[in-house]
Enzyme design. Structure first.
Site, PDB file in Angstrom:
ATOM      1  N   ARG A  24       0.935  -1.212   0.219  1.00 56.40           N
ATOM      2  CA  ARG A  24       0.119  -0.032  -0.025  1.00 56.40           C
ATOM      3  C   ARG A  24       1.077   1.067   0.271  1.00 56.40           C
ATOM      4  NH1 ARG A  24      -1.263   1.917   4.204  1.00 56.40           N
ATOM      5  NH2 ARG A  24      -1.733   0.054   5.458  1.00 56.40           N
ATOM      6  N   TYR A  34     -15.223  15.473 -16.533  1.00 60.30           N
ATOM      7  CA  TYR A  34     -15.671  14.259 -16.136  1.00 60.30           C
ATOM      8  C   TYR A  34     -16.511  13.930 -15.090  1.00 60.30           C
ATOM      9  CZ  TYR A  34     -15.266   9.144 -15.458  1.00 60.30           C
ATOM     10  OH  TYR A  34     -15.575   7.714 -15.374  1.00 60.30           O
ATOM     11  N   ASP A  92      -6.351  17.887 -15.771  1.00 60.41           N
ATOM     12  CA  ASP A  92      -6.720  16.485 -15.914  1.00 60.41           C
ATOM     13  C   ASP A  92      -6.405  16.304 -17.494  1.00 60.41           C
ATOM     14  OD1 ASP A  92      -7.828  14.123 -16.770  1.00 60.41           O
ATOM     15  OD2 ASP A  92      -9.401  14.185 -15.185  1.00 60.41           O
ATOM     16  N   LYS A 144      -7.749   4.885 -19.605  1.00 60.37           N
ATOM     17  CA  LYS A 144      -8.199   5.244 -20.783  1.00 60.37           C
ATOM     18  C   LYS A 144      -7.065   5.093 -21.938  1.00 60.37           C
ATOM     19  CE  LYS A 144     -11.874   6.377 -18.659  1.00 60.37           C
ATOM     20  NZ  LYS A 144     -12.136   7.628 -17.996  1.00 60.37           N
TER      21      LYS A 144
END
Ligand SMILES: *Cc1c(COP(=O)(O)O)cnc(C)c1O
Length: 405
Positions: A63, A116, A188, A213
């Protein structure tokens, strides 16, 4: 009972539990190994101490970081011209890490009004619950942005190309304003990718991506990326990622890194396809408009050329007349193209904002954004252009027939 009847016991009952050391050799693999280990063993308390103090480097717990995430992050760093970016478990994880790491109650964030969908939700609903005020404005005008700033504005978040209407933000104007006011500018860069646009070269302080993407490119890994110019911001985002658990899976990182090898090729081909397809569609009966930044009739053509050079990307939108009936006919006539709310896959995908990303808006609010029932967004893939042209010609003819009938 004789001694021979005693059940035999395995001499080493734990042999299935002891791990074998990884075979060492003088050669090394060419392909990146996939490393799923959650924990890393240290040689001694002294060695662990040295590692935590930063005297040596190594991993401790996945993590907090793992090799597959770092290999992928270093490769995206190179594309973006970034230092020590972080890969996260999703694009939203990148946005979340940056908000939780850098903002506090009382701060104000200004976002684009065509971000988005999930990012819009984060700004509209989730950040206000944490006492962080937000407002959403049209990023195509720096005057609108300037008018919406408050004394407590700490961050401006924009996408270069708006979703789904493909308008261009005034990135250079907003970057100058943000610098002057000491406000962080976050870009972004998912739609544009570093092949079309490098936000750090235009004054951005932070870059985020949905690696899911175009960068990964095959719709089989969910990942994000965040990089900050300022080392203090970088550390705050890293701590938030570790604490809130935005860490990515090694397998997703591994497969995305593999996808990245063909990113340049895929992007160039998809972009050439998008340009050709936009021109082809624009001439067809029943098409009300086509939005592609590389076309002379795009409302922001000059700004697009200025910001993107000749790299206009793979995303286009178009509108057919005839409302929902025409839209249904179009989708049904193109069964080979996934009708799915995603983008950046190797294959072309089609989305219909009125029933997906923008369904929560009233028809009037959608109309104000130019999103009618006949409005489609296309993420153009790398297929043979002749195939795509045939698909879209058939789909648009079916829409025109439905509109006439
Ligand atoms: C998909 C997307 C996101 C969110 O990324 P996930 O990987 O789905 O969490 C953020 N911004 C843009 C522009 C996107 O397209």
């Amino acid at each position: 009972m004789s001694a021979d009847d005693t059940p035999r016991r395995n001499a080493q009952p734990e042999t299935t539990i002891r791990r074998m050391p990884w075979p060492e050799g003088v050669s090394r693999p060419v392909a990146t190994p996939m490393q799923p280990s959650v924990v890393y063993a240290a040689e001694s308390p002294d060695a662990l101490d040295a590692q935590y103090e930063g005297v040596t480097s190594g991993y401790t717990y996945a993590r907090e970081g793992h090799p597959n995430a770092d290999v992928l992050a270093r490769r995206i760093d190179r594309l973006e011209g970034a230092t020590d970016g972080l890969v996260t478990g999703s694009g939203m994880g990148a946005a979340g890490a940056l908000m939780l790491g850098l903002l506090k109650s009382g701060d104000h964030v200004l976002g684009g009004d065509q971000l988005y969908g999930r990012t819009l939700r984060m700004l509209r609903e989730d950040l206000p619950k944490q006492g962080i005020a937000t407002s959403l404005v049209d990023m195509s005008s720096v005057e609108t942005v300037a008018a919406a700033l408050r004394p407590e504005t700490r961050m401006i978040l924009l996408e270069v190309v708006s979703n789904p209407t493909i308008r261009l933000a005034d990135v250079d104007g907003i970057a100058a304003l943000a610098r002057e006011r000491g406000i962080r500018l976050v870009v972004d860069n998912t739609f544009t990718t570093p092949r079309s646009f490098r936000p750090f070269d235009h004054g951005a302080d932070i870059v985020i991506h949905s690696v899911t993407k175009l960068l990964a490119g095959h719709s089989d890994a969910t990942l994000g990326y965040v990089a900050a110019r300022d080392p203090g911001d970088r550390e705050a985002i890293r701590v938030a990622t570790t604490t809130w658990g935005f860490t990515p899976s090694p397998f997703d990182c591994w497969i995305a890194e593999r996808g990245l090898f063909t990113f340049d090729l895929r992007y160039d081909r998809a972009e050439a396809n998008a340009a050709a397809l936009a021109d082809r569609i624009a001439g067809l009966p029943g098409v009300a408009r086509v939005l592609y930044p590389g076309r002379a009739d795009h409302p922001d053509a000059a700004r697009a050329a200025n910001l993107l050079g000749q790299r206009f990307g793979n995303m286009l939108s178009f509108e057919v007349t005839g409302g929902r009936a025409a839209a249904n006919a179009l989708v049904r006539a193109m069964p080979d193209l996934p009708f799915a709310p995603t983008l950046g896959d190797v294959g072309t995908t089609l989305s219909h904002p009125a029933t997906s990303s923008h369904r929560a808006l009233t028809p009037e609010a959608r109309a104000a954004m130019g999103i009618s029932e006949g409005f489609f967004r296309v993420s153009v893939g790398i297929e043979d252009i002749a195939l795509l042209e045939a698909d879209f010609t058939r789909g648009i003819a079916a829409a025109a027939a439905a509109a006439a009938g």
